[in-house]
Design a protein around this motif. Structure first.
Motif, PDB file in Angstrom:
ATOM      1  N   GLN A  44     -25.767 -10.148  46.208  1.00 13.55           N
ATOM      2  CA  GLN A  44     -26.830  -9.186  45.927  1.00 13.55           C
ATOM      3  C   GLN A  44     -27.032  -9.025  44.418  1.00 13.55           C
ATOM      4  O   GLN A  44     -26.079  -9.114  43.645  1.00 13.55           O
ATOM      5  N   PHE A  45     -28.286  -8.784  44.025  1.00 16.12           N
ATOM      6  CA  PHE A  45     -28.624  -8.477  42.637  1.00 16.12           C
ATOM      7  C   PHE A  45     -28.943  -6.991  42.593  1.00 16.12           C
ATOM      8  O   PHE A  45     -29.975  -6.555  43.089  1.00 16.12           O
ATOM      9  N   CYS A  46     -28.038  -6.220  42.012  1.00 15.05           N
ATOM     10  CA  CYS A  46     -28.163  -4.766  42.009  1.00 15.05           C
ATOM     11  C   CYS A  46     -28.368  -4.287  40.574  1.00 15.05           C
ATOM     12  O   CYS A  46     -27.637  -4.700  39.670  1.00 15.05           O
ATOM     13  N   ALA A  47     -29.371  -3.433  40.352  1.00 22.68           N
ATOM     14  CA  ALA A  47     -29.602  -2.870  39.024  1.00 22.68           C
ATOM     15  C   ALA A  47     -29.236  -1.391  39.036  1.00 22.68           C
ATOM     16  O   ALA A  47     -29.446  -0.698  40.031  1.00 22.68           O
ATOM     17  N   VAL A  48     -28.675  -0.917  37.925  1.00 21.33           N
ATOM     18  CA  VAL A  48     -28.401   0.505  37.746  1.00 21.33           C
ATOM     19  C   VAL A  48     -29.208   0.994  36.559  1.00 21.33           C
ATOM     20  O   VAL A  48     -29.092   0.442  35.458  1.00 21.33           O
ATOM     21  N   VAL A 191     -29.310 -17.119  38.080  1.00 16.38           N
ATOM     22  CA  VAL A 191     -28.564 -16.377  39.091  1.00 16.38           C
ATOM     23  C   VAL A 191     -28.873 -16.899  40.497  1.00 16.38           C
ATOM     24  O   VAL A 191     -27.989 -17.045  41.331  1.00 16.38           O
ATOM     25  N   LEU A 192     -30.164 -17.213  40.722  1.00 14.93           N
ATOM     26  CA  LEU A 192     -30.543 -17.746  42.034  1.00 14.93           C
ATOM     27  C   LEU A 192     -29.853 -19.072  42.301  1.00 14.93           C
ATOM     28  O   LEU A 192     -29.357 -19.316  43.398  1.00 14.93           O
ATOM     29  N   PHE A 233     -39.195  -7.774  47.530  1.00 15.69           N
ATOM     30  CA  PHE A 233     -40.082  -8.876  47.151  1.00 15.69           C
ATOM     31  C   PHE A 233     -39.372 -10.224  47.253  1.00 15.69           C
ATOM     32  O   PHE A 233     -38.204 -10.353  46.892  1.00 15.69           O
ATOM     33  N   ALA A 234     -40.145 -11.244  47.716  1.00 16.13           N
ATOM     34  CA  ALA A 234     -39.603 -12.597  47.872  1.00 16.13           C
ATOM     35  C   ALA A 234     -39.257 -13.191  46.501  1.00 16.13           C
ATOM     36  O   ALA A 234     -39.750 -12.724  45.469  1.00 16.13           O
ATOM     37  N   ARG A 235     -38.413 -14.209  46.514  1.00 12.43           N
ATOM     38  CA  ARG A 235     -38.052 -14.933  45.293  1.00 12.43           C
ATOM     39  C   ARG A 235     -38.436 -16.397  45.436  1.00 12.43           C
ATOM     40  O   ARG A 235     -38.456 -16.918  46.542  1.00 12.43           O
ATOM     41  N   PRO A 236     -38.629 -17.084  44.316  1.00 15.20           N
ATOM     42  CA  PRO A 236     -38.584 -16.551  42.959  1.00 15.20           C
ATOM     43  C   PRO A 236     -39.784 -15.649  42.687  1.00 15.20           C
ATOM     44  O   PRO A 236     -40.884 -15.917  43.161  1.00 15.20           O
ATOM     45  N   ARG A 237     -39.537 -14.598  41.923  1.00 15.42           N
ATOM     46  CA  ARG A 237     -40.615 -13.670  41.582  1.00 15.42           C
ATOM     47  C   ARG A 237     -41.324 -14.160  40.333  1.00 15.42           C
ATOM     48  O   ARG A 237     -40.699 -14.720  39.452  1.00 15.42           O
TER      49      ARG A 237
END
Ligand code: ADP
Ligand code: MG
Length: 275
Positions: A44-48, A191-192, A233-237
């Protein structure tokens, strides 16, 4: 494969459970974290996002194993306690490249520290630089590079040991808007391709919604998560995503959770001293 243990669907890569953290001698004596829990799934790609001083870097330092919590559990890729140290790759707020080393030797450094021999470490660092478009800069010194290039090198150094989780503390905060946008796309691709778990701390709400699968808003003292938002949202964005209504709607949710007054809510005007 760069990240051997990056993907195991459903597994938890990063976890805090009931963590208490206070700093002796801090201006504000209340704990920064008091019973905070969170988890990030593998891959997972999680932002804080959160205001300055809310405890974002404290969370990354806990996951990096640089500080130990007063109470509670920190878990990184199945490791706990002192074993958390260096289980994840950590890119601190300042790039901390060594000016006397070449770019390739800066990227090779974490491999050397992990016990890889010099020729092999340099070979792997060179391959990584080439794969991400920096091959021509391998023999340059960091001071000869632009801010954006330095950040790329700092990121590849973080990335080089192939750890399954990346902790990034405002990696693009000091860059101009165009360079930042370019590096966001570059980061997304890197990252992907690796399938890594990412915990990204940022001040930039657009950046969080553009890059992350999930945005956490951290607020208050002791800090709490005011929002845990899925970003489907789908990737790649691509950049034009940021011009769409669904993007604006999610961004609005994050801004509202940060306590910003938005147009159409709570009466006229933007309040005083906004910005
Ligand atoms: P953020 O990264 O969200 O800006 P930090 O995690 O760096 O916040 O800091 C959270 C709070 O803890 C701040 O109020 C800060 O002043 C305090 N703090 C952080 N590190 C220390 C330290 N080493 N000594 C004393 N106080 C600290
Ligand atoms: Mg910080």
């Amino acid at each position: 494969m760069l990240f051997a243990h990056a993907r195991a669907p459903g597994a938890v890569a990063l976890r805090l459970d009931g963590v208490v953290q206070a700093y002796a001698g801090a201006a504000d004596p209340r704990p920064v974290l008091e019973g905070l829990s969170m988890s990030v799934a593998q891959g997972q790609f999680c932002a804080v996002v959160g205001p300055s001083g809310s405890g974002k870097s404290t969370i990354l330092n806990l996951f990096a194993g640089l500080i130990a919590p007063e109470r509670g559990t920190v878990e990184v890729l199945g490791r706990r306690g002192p074993e958390v140290l260096a289980a994840a790759a950590y890119m601190p707020q300042r790039d901390a490249l060594m000016p006397w080393r070449t770019v390739v030797d800066n990227v090779a450094l974490p491999l050397r520290l992990a016990g890889v021999g010099a020729p092999e470490a340099r070979r792997r660092a060179q391959a990584l630089l080439e794969r991400f478009g920096l091959g021509a800069y391998a023999q340059a010194r960091p001071d000869a590079l632009s801010g954006g290039m330095r950040q790329r090198v700092a990121f590849l150094r973080t990335f080089a040991p192939g750890r399954g989780a990346l902790l990034l503390d405002e990696p693009f905060g000091a860059l101009d808007a165009l360079t930042r946008a370019e590096l966001q796309d570059w980061l997304q691709e890197a990252v992907l391709s690796a399938g890594a778990t990412v915990l990204l701390v940022t001040h930039d709400v657009d950046e969080a919604v553009y890059l992350a699968d999930r945005v956490l808003v951290l607020r208050g003292r002791p800090a709490r998560f005011a929002l845990d938002l899925a970003v489907p949202f789908a990737r790649p964005r691509r950049r034009d995503l940021t011009l769409t209504a669904p993007f604006a709607r999610l961004k609005g949710e994050v801004l509202a959770a940060l306590g910003m007054r938005l147009h159409g809510e709570g009466g006229p005007g933007g309040g005083d001293g906004g910005g």
